[in-house]
Design a protein around this motif. Sequence first.
Motif, mmCIF file in Angstrom:
data_model
loop_
_atom_site.group_PDB
_atom_site.id
_atom_site.type_symbol
_atom_site.label_atom_id
_atom_site.label_comp_id
_atom_site.label_asym_id
_atom_site.label_seq_id
_atom_site.Cartn_x
_atom_site.Cartn_y
_atom_site.Cartn_z
ATOM 1 N N GLY A 103 0.818 -1.211 0.000
ATOM 2 C CA GLY A 103 0.000 0.000 0.000
ATOM 3 C C GLY A 103 0.849 1.257 0.000
ATOM 4 N N ILE A 104 1.935 1.251 0.773
ATOM 5 C CA ILE A 104 2.844 2.407 0.807
ATOM 6 C C ILE A 104 3.502 2.603 -0.549
ATOM 7 N N TRP A 105 3.965 1.500 -1.150
ATOM 8 C CA TRP A 105 4.542 1.602 -2.488
ATOM 9 C C TRP A 105 3.496 2.073 -3.498
ATOM 10 N N GLY A 106 2.259 1.577 -3.347
ATOM 11 C CA GLY A 106 1.195 1.997 -4.260
ATOM 12 C C GLY A 106 0.923 3.479 -4.175
ATOM 13 N N MET A 107 0.966 4.025 -2.950
ATOM 14 C CA MET A 107 0.800 5.468 -2.797
ATOM 15 C C MET A 107 1.892 6.227 -3.546
ATOM 16 N N GLY A 108 3.116 5.700 -3.476
ATOM 17 C CA GLY A 108 4.218 6.345 -4.192
ATOM 18 C C GLY A 108 4.013 6.315 -5.691
ATOM 19 N N ILE A 109 3.525 5.176 -6.209
ATOM 20 C CA ILE A 109 3.276 5.074 -7.653
ATOM 21 C C ILE A 109 2.182 6.047 -8.083
ATOM 22 N N ILE A 110 1.096 6.088 -7.309
ATOM 23 C CA ILE A 110 -0.005 7.005 -7.643
ATOM 24 C C ILE A 110 0.473 8.446 -7.611
ATOM 25 N N ASN A 111 1.178 8.824 -6.562
ATOM 26 C CA ASN A 111 1.662 10.199 -6.448
ATOM 27 C C ASN A 111 2.610 10.554 -7.589
ATOM 28 N N TYR A 112 3.471 9.608 -7.965
ATOM 29 C CA TYR A 112 4.421 9.871 -9.056
ATOM 30 C C TYR A 112 3.686 10.106 -10.369
ATOM 31 N N LEU A 113 2.732 9.228 -10.703
ATOM 32 C CA LEU A 113 2.014 9.362 -11.966
ATOM 33 C C LEU A 113 1.173 10.636 -12.000
ATOM 34 N N ILE A 114 0.490 10.933 -10.892
ATOM 35 C CA ILE A 114 -0.357 12.131 -10.852
ATOM 36 C C ILE A 114 0.505 13.394 -10.914
#
Length: 352
Positions: A103-114
């Motif tokens: 979940g923490i890594w997923g937040m990083g991916i979402i934040n990076y793409l956005i």
Amino acid sequence: MDLLDNTLFDIPMILWIVALAILIGVFAVTWILRSIFLKRYKRLSASGIQDLNLFIAGEIGRTSIIFLMILSFYVASLVLPFEVRFRIFINLVMEITLLVQVGIWGMGIINYLIDRKARASIEDDPSLVTTLVAMQKIAQFVVWTVIILIVLENLPGIEITSLIAGLGITGIAVALAVQNILGDLFSSLSIVLDKPFVLGDSITVDQFAGTVEKIGMKSTRVRSFQGEELIFSNSDLLSSRIQNFKRMQRRRTILNLHVSSDTPAEKLKQIPEMIAEIIRGQQQVTFDRAHLFDIGGAGISYEVVYFIETQDYTVYMDRRQVINLAILNRFQEESIQFATPSQTVYIGNPGV
């Protein structure tokens, strides 16, 4: 040698020593790798570089120390012949920890793409930034909801289907209790999708005016021209009349002039042409019309209409000032006097 021949919880001591060595080794290696990538992330962030290397370094740097400790313990435990129940418990702890870390890594991916999309579109389409922020919040909510449901499904004794049904009934009761908050939430989505304004727009709401600084899930924050922060609930904001000056492409200006009634008729005919010549000579200004529209006690009145082709209020006022000064100078050259309010008082003797 006697120590190695002993047992602890019916497990040979040699296996405990091997497991401890594995635990220390795995944790040391992963912690060193995490530290290297974390330093690299800080260095790239300080240099302003925004690329895939920064994203990868940031993702590894987000790896939790607790996750590394539990991972090291799990790997070390594989060499130990624990009982089935304890092995199931270790596996469950590892699964939950891994899901949280994902979940923490997923937040990083979402934040990076956005963030990457927002940086690319902030100049061409500022309104898209607001939509991306809302999408970011929704995506984060979905990711954590899925992770929580997976965790609950793996916990023994919890029936996820019954839980979801119970949450549905509870959700209805909660929705009734927090309907005002939900109203603001749906109003926020309406603002994001309909885009009556976006970040950076200059708006007027009733008697309040300022620049939009933040569009939140419950409220919108506007920085007034006097400097204070104005906070509007999203539902109240959408129910109000909003003027958006950022989308104004041109500003219509009406100028009323009053000249003395003693001005010769020939000069009166020339005034519209004088004003038109002055306005047409200015940059970013479009002349519309100039007419003598009234004759009265205040003098001869003219109405002038022109457009200033900008949304910038400072430029708008600068152009108006230049035009007004040019008209004053031209009238002085032509000896045209402005009308001044006057009042004649007759004093008489009633007895005469």
